[in-house]
Design a protein around this motif. Sequence first.
Motif, PDB file in Angstrom:
ATOM      1  N   PHE A  50       0.836  -1.194   0.000  1.00  0.00           N
ATOM      2  CA  PHE A  50       0.000   0.000   0.000  1.00  0.00           C
ATOM      3  C   PHE A  50       0.880   1.257   0.000  1.00  0.00           C
ATOM      4  CE2 PHE A  50      -2.270   3.527   1.771  1.00  0.00           C
ATOM      5  CZ  PHE A  50      -3.475   3.465   1.091  1.00  0.00           C
ATOM      6  N   GLY A  51       0.511   2.250  -0.777  1.00  0.00           N
ATOM      7  CA  GLY A  51       1.261   3.522  -0.777  1.00  0.00           C
ATOM      8  C   GLY A  51       0.401   4.625  -1.351  1.00  0.00           C
ATOM      9  N   TRP A  52       0.349   5.750  -0.639  1.00  0.00           N
ATOM     10  CA  TRP A  52      -0.472   6.894  -1.095  1.00  0.00           C
ATOM     11  C   TRP A  52       0.459   8.055  -1.445  1.00  0.00           C
ATOM     12  CZ3 TRP A  52      -1.908  11.396   2.169  1.00  0.00           C
ATOM     13  CH2 TRP A  52      -2.812  12.253   1.509  1.00  0.00           C
ATOM     14  N   PHE A 103      -5.575  19.525  10.583  1.00  0.00           N
ATOM     15  CA  PHE A 103      -4.877  19.049   9.386  1.00  0.00           C
ATOM     16  C   PHE A 103      -3.599  18.300   9.754  1.00  0.00           C
ATOM     17  CE2 PHE A 103      -7.308  22.842   8.499  1.00  0.00           C
ATOM     18  CZ  PHE A 103      -8.112  22.424   7.454  1.00  0.00           C
ATOM     19  N   PRO A 104      -3.682  16.967   9.921  1.00  0.00           N
ATOM     20  CA  PRO A 104      -2.492  16.184  10.264  1.00  0.00           C
ATOM     21  C   PRO A 104      -1.462  16.255   9.133  1.00  0.00           C
ATOM     22  CG  PRO A 104      -4.453  14.770  10.057  1.00  0.00           C
ATOM     23  CD  PRO A 104      -4.871  16.142   9.679  1.00  0.00           C
ATOM     24  N   THR A 105      -0.250  15.795   9.418  1.00  0.00           N
ATOM     25  CA  THR A 105       0.731  15.716   8.329  1.00  0.00           C
ATOM     26  C   THR A 105       0.306  14.591   7.382  1.00  0.00           C
ATOM     27  OG1 THR A 105       2.107  14.130   9.498  1.00  0.00           O
ATOM     28  CG2 THR A 105       2.631  16.490   9.810  1.00  0.00           C
ATOM     29  N   ARG A 106       0.809  14.685   6.151  1.00  0.00           N
ATOM     30  CA  ARG A 106       0.518  13.616   5.194  1.00  0.00           C
ATOM     31  C   ARG A 106       1.163  12.318   5.668  1.00  0.00           C
ATOM     32  NH1 ARG A 106       2.138  13.665   0.195  1.00  0.00           N
ATOM     33  NH2 ARG A 106       0.563  12.089  -0.147  1.00  0.00           N
ATOM     34  N   GLN A 107       2.298  12.440   6.368  1.00  0.00           N
ATOM     35  CA  GLN A 107       2.948  11.226   6.872  1.00  0.00           C
ATOM     36  C   GLN A 107       2.064  10.531   7.906  1.00  0.00           C
ATOM     37  OE1 GLN A 107       6.914  12.473   8.012  1.00  0.00           O
ATOM     38  NE2 GLN A 107       7.661  12.245   5.935  1.00  0.00           N
ATOM     39  N   GLU A 108       1.433  11.297   8.795  1.00  0.00           N
ATOM     40  CA  GLU A 108       0.555  10.667   9.785  1.00  0.00           C
ATOM     41  C   GLU A 108      -0.681  10.071   9.108  1.00  0.00           C
ATOM     42  OE1 GLU A 108      -1.089  13.138  12.954  1.00  0.00           O
ATOM     43  OE2 GLU A 108      -1.450  11.355  14.177  1.00  0.00           O
ATOM     44  N   PHE A 109      -1.237  10.788   8.130  1.00  0.00           N
ATOM     45  CA  PHE A 109      -2.414  10.254   7.438  1.00  0.00           C
ATOM     46  C   PHE A 109      -2.049   8.964   6.693  1.00  0.00           C
ATOM     47  CE2 PHE A 109      -6.217  10.311   4.710  1.00  0.00           C
ATOM     48  CZ  PHE A 109      -7.159  10.679   5.646  1.00  0.00           C
ATOM     49  N   HIS A 110      -0.811   8.924   6.166  1.00  0.00           N
ATOM     50  CA  HIS A 110      -0.364   7.703   5.488  1.00  0.00           C
ATOM     51  C   HIS A 110      -0.322   6.538   6.466  1.00  0.00           C
ATOM     52  CE1 HIS A 110       2.024   4.978   3.006  1.00  0.00           C
ATOM     53  NE2 HIS A 110       1.675   5.736   1.976  1.00  0.00           N
ATOM     54  N   TYR A 112      -2.168   6.236   9.047  1.00  0.00           N
ATOM     55  CA  TYR A 112      -3.582   5.872   9.275  1.00  0.00           C
ATOM     56  C   TYR A 112      -4.085   4.954   8.146  1.00  0.00           C
ATOM     57  CZ  TYR A 112      -8.570   6.548   8.281  1.00  0.00           C
ATOM     58  OH  TYR A 112      -9.876   6.338   7.934  1.00  0.00           O
ATOM     59  N   LEU A 113      -3.792   5.347   6.886  1.00  0.00           N
ATOM     60  CA  LEU A 113      -4.270   4.544   5.751  1.00  0.00           C
ATOM     61  C   LEU A 113      -3.666   3.129   5.813  1.00  0.00           C
ATOM     62  CD1 LEU A 113      -3.979   7.203   2.865  1.00  0.00           C
ATOM     63  CD2 LEU A 113      -6.087   6.411   3.967  1.00  0.00           C
ATOM     64  N   GLU A 114      -2.390   3.034   6.158  1.00  0.00           N
ATOM     65  CA  GLU A 114      -1.748   1.711   6.270  1.00  0.00           C
ATOM     66  C   GLU A 114      -2.391   0.893   7.385  1.00  0.00           C
ATOM     67  OE1 GLU A 114       2.323   3.099   6.662  1.00  0.00           O
ATOM     68  OE2 GLU A 114       2.847   1.992   4.846  1.00  0.00           O
ATOM     69  N   TRP A 115      -2.709   1.567   8.478  1.00  0.00           N
ATOM     70  CA  TRP A 115      -3.355   0.888   9.611  1.00  0.00           C
ATOM     71  C   TRP A 115      -4.711   0.314   9.171  1.00  0.00           C
ATOM     72  CZ3 TRP A 115      -8.024   2.606  11.759  1.00  0.00           C
ATOM     73  CH2 TRP A 115      -8.405   2.007  12.969  1.00  0.00           C
ATOM     74  N   ALA A 116      -5.477   1.125   8.442  1.00  0.00           N
ATOM     75  CA  ALA A 116      -6.788   0.651   7.982  1.00  0.00           C
ATOM     76  C   ALA A 116      -6.612  -0.494   6.976  1.00  0.00           C
ATOM     77  CB  ALA A 116      -7.567   1.804   7.345  1.00  0.00           C
ATOM     78  N   GLU A 117      -5.649  -0.305   6.065  1.00  0.00           N
ATOM     79  CA  GLU A 117      -5.422  -1.305   5.013  1.00  0.00           C
ATOM     80  C   GLU A 117      -5.026  -2.664   5.580  1.00  0.00           C
ATOM     81  OE1 GLU A 117      -2.798  -3.620   2.422  1.00  0.00           O
ATOM     82  OE2 GLU A 117      -2.266  -2.596   4.281  1.00  0.00           O
ATOM     83  N   SER A 118      -4.347  -2.668   6.739  1.00  0.00           N
ATOM     84  CA  SER A 118      -3.836  -3.937   7.275  1.00  0.00           C
ATOM     85  C   SER A 118      -4.970  -4.916   7.601  1.00  0.00           C
ATOM     86  CB  SER A 118      -2.986  -3.679   8.525  1.00  0.00           C
ATOM     87  OG  SER A 118      -3.814  -3.155   9.546  1.00  0.00           O
ATOM     88  N   ASN A 119      -6.203  -4.412   7.659  1.00  0.00           N
ATOM     89  CA  ASN A 119      -7.350  -5.295   7.922  1.00  0.00           C
ATOM     90  C   ASN A 119      -7.906  -5.954   6.655  1.00  0.00           C
ATOM     91  OD1 ASN A 119      -8.174  -4.768  10.894  1.00  0.00           O
ATOM     92  ND2 ASN A 119      -7.615  -2.777  10.044  1.00  0.00           N
ATOM     93  N   PHE A 120      -7.336  -5.600   5.497  1.00  0.00           N
ATOM     94  CA  PHE A 120      -7.943  -6.082   4.249  1.00  0.00           C
ATOM     95  C   PHE A 120      -6.996  -6.923   3.405  1.00  0.00           C
ATOM     96  CE2 PHE A 120     -10.436  -2.595   5.734  1.00  0.00           C
ATOM     97  CZ  PHE A 120     -11.723  -3.065   5.536  1.00  0.00           C
ATOM     98  N   SER A 121      -5.940  -7.452   4.047  1.00  0.00           N
ATOM     99  CA  SER A 121      -4.943  -8.182   3.257  1.00  0.00           C
ATOM    100  C   SER A 121      -5.529  -9.450   2.626  1.00  0.00           C
ATOM    101  CB  SER A 121      -3.727  -8.513   4.115  1.00  0.00           C
ATOM    102  OG  SER A 121      -4.164  -9.065   5.324  1.00  0.00           O
ATOM    103  N   ASP A 122      -6.674  -9.936   3.145  1.00  0.00           N
ATOM    104  CA  ASP A 122      -7.291 -11.118   2.523  1.00  0.00           C
ATOM    105  C   ASP A 122      -8.090 -10.762   1.271  1.00  0.00           C
ATOM    106  OD1 ASP A 122      -9.135  -9.652   3.996  1.00  0.00           O
ATOM    107  OD2 ASP A 122     -10.389 -11.397   4.429  1.00  0.00           O
ATOM    108  N   ARG A 123      -8.251  -9.449   0.998  1.00  0.00           N
ATOM    109  CA  ARG A 123      -9.068  -9.069  -0.159  1.00  0.00           C
ATOM    110  C   ARG A 123      -8.266  -8.363  -1.249  1.00  0.00           C
ATOM    111  NH1 ARG A 123     -13.352  -7.310   4.144  1.00  0.00           N
ATOM    112  NH2 ARG A 123     -11.661  -8.242   5.354  1.00  0.00           N
ATOM    113  N   VAL A 124      -6.992  -8.035  -0.964  1.00  0.00           N
ATOM    114  CA  VAL A 124      -6.216  -7.279  -1.945  1.00  0.00           C
ATOM    115  C   VAL A 124      -4.955  -8.044  -2.340  1.00  0.00           C
ATOM    116  CG1 VAL A 124      -5.183  -5.896  -0.095  1.00  0.00           C
ATOM    117  CG2 VAL A 124      -5.039  -5.062  -2.402  1.00  0.00           C
ATOM    118  N   THR A 125      -4.633  -7.982  -3.638  1.00  0.00           N
ATOM    119  CA  THR A 125      -3.405  -8.604  -4.132  1.00  0.00           C
ATOM    120  C   THR A 125      -2.516  -7.502  -4.690  1.00  0.00           C
ATOM    121  OG1 THR A 125      -4.836 -10.416  -4.853  1.00  0.00           O
ATOM    122  CG2 THR A 125      -2.536 -10.547  -5.494  1.00  0.00           C
TER     123      THR A 125
END
Length: 441
Positions: A50-52, A103-110, A112-125
């Motif tokens: 994952f990368g934003w 307005f958090p830093t983009r690094q902190e928001f990233h 957050y996105l990685e944290w959320a994404e870690s719950n979906f590893s069974d659905r994404v390749t």
Amino acid sequence: MGTREHEIYDIVGIGFGPSNLSLAIALEEHQNNASGRPVTAAFFERQAAFGWHRNMLLPQATMQISFLKDLATFRNPVSRYSFVSYLHASDRLVQFVNNQDFFPTRQEFHQYLEWAESNFSDRVTYNSEVTGIRLPENAGTGSEQYLEISVRDTASGATRVVRAHNVAVSTGLVPRMPEGMDRDERVWHSSEFLAKYGRMDPAELQNVAVVGAGQSAAEITKYLHDMLPHAQVSAILPSYGYSVADDTPFANQVFDPTAVDHYYFGSETTRDAFWRYHKNTNYSVVDDDVIRELFRRSYEEEVAGEKRLHFLNLTRVKEVKRSGNDTRVVLHSLLDDEAQQEMDVDALVFATGYQGMDATSLLGDLDRFCLRDKEGRHQVERDYRVVTEPGLSCGIYLQGGTEHTHGLTSSLLSNIAIRSGEIADSLVERRGEPARVGSGA
Ligand code: FDA
Ligand code: NAP
């Protein structure tokens, strides 16, 4: 993730940036709250992880939206995938509040996105680039009909086919270089900035220049000025100076969920008014604090009599001449129409923006089923489904590339929680089941 070869998914998501991550969350929250058959989904992402916009994760660069416009909150304020839940899980909620910043830093928001994404590893390749979508000859009709999605493994090069009744295209913005200018190891687009900068020896960078007057250009100019204290840093601005991004409360309403309806159901004149009055909320504009910081630095250098930050205004790049490590930039200034200026640089960054997402090449032959407006753009229903000929029952949903139909939020994060809920609702309703994913809670 292991996709099942013979399964026909309800939906395949192409790209796994914030938009399709938000859709994965909306589908999961639907499943938790509905009695019907779960919507089966698989997502494919060409990056290795994952990368934003990783190459623009500059230190101190902040988000351009409130932290509450996260992946889920506007649709479901009690979602376990909200930014507030992430702060809580990271044991930082209290300090975040003490910090008093929307307005958090983009690094902190990233993070957050990685944290959320870690719950979906069974659905994404990952390492999986979707190269085409087709309607096979034996695809069936009505709700049975399916599409074949070709997925190339970017590591091995092998291609496989996945089947689905619907696709959600969410492949993101496309970097834009000025006509006739090519990228290489010394000439970069802002979208590849940190990767290419990281390959250089900073001592070698004595003269650098940044083209453009948008947020990317201003942030990169500031970064280079910070990181290369020995270097001359030039900002090549097409405008007279940076213009401020209007994020004041009345103007900010153009990003509200209700503005999507006003835009979608409005007349041509309505839509034109959005662009005429509010383009400066997002395009070719810069956050106030970054503008002031750059000006302050420039003024301090003037006072000290040691100028190394230069602003070349009303100037555009006419040509870039490359030879080995040498890069000569030919400039044209509107302030002196006759003169042509040349500048030698060790690295040149084109922060010249992006084109909106366009699904055309991915759709290939399938595009013949898709209706277009008189300007050749895809017609899109309110639920973000491309309007198609009756021969195609499968749905093509667009997360991006809908500025002409749904307005300014098309390529932004502001409305993704609501938009993905609307797409999830649409999928369920079109299956013939009553559904309301939106409430989520
Ligand atoms: P995004 O581009 O994030 O993701 C698309 C994904 O699809 C990528 O991961 C890509 O690798 C993948 N992909 C592409 N083609 C593929 C294929 N054929 N097969 C498989 N995968 C494929 N907006 C905002 O509201 N607030 C903000 O603060 C910012 N900040 C910001 C910073 C910078 C530097 C940029 C360039 C842009 C922003 N934006 C923004 C706007 C930006 O569009 C938005 O933040 C999101 O990235 C939109 O998310 P998406 O998932 O739609 O696209
Ligand atoms: P942008 O806003 O589209 O700005 C592009 C700039 O390049 C404009 O000044 C444009 O000038 C100029 N330009 C384009 N073609 C040119 C050419 N041929 N010669 C000279 N100049 C040229 O792009 P961006 O700054 O990359 O921003 C894109 C999106 O990313 C925006 O939504 C922005 O808010 C977002 N972003 C967010 C952050 C953050 O969250 N911190 C950071 C960076 C970017 P014209 O106006 O004349 O076209």
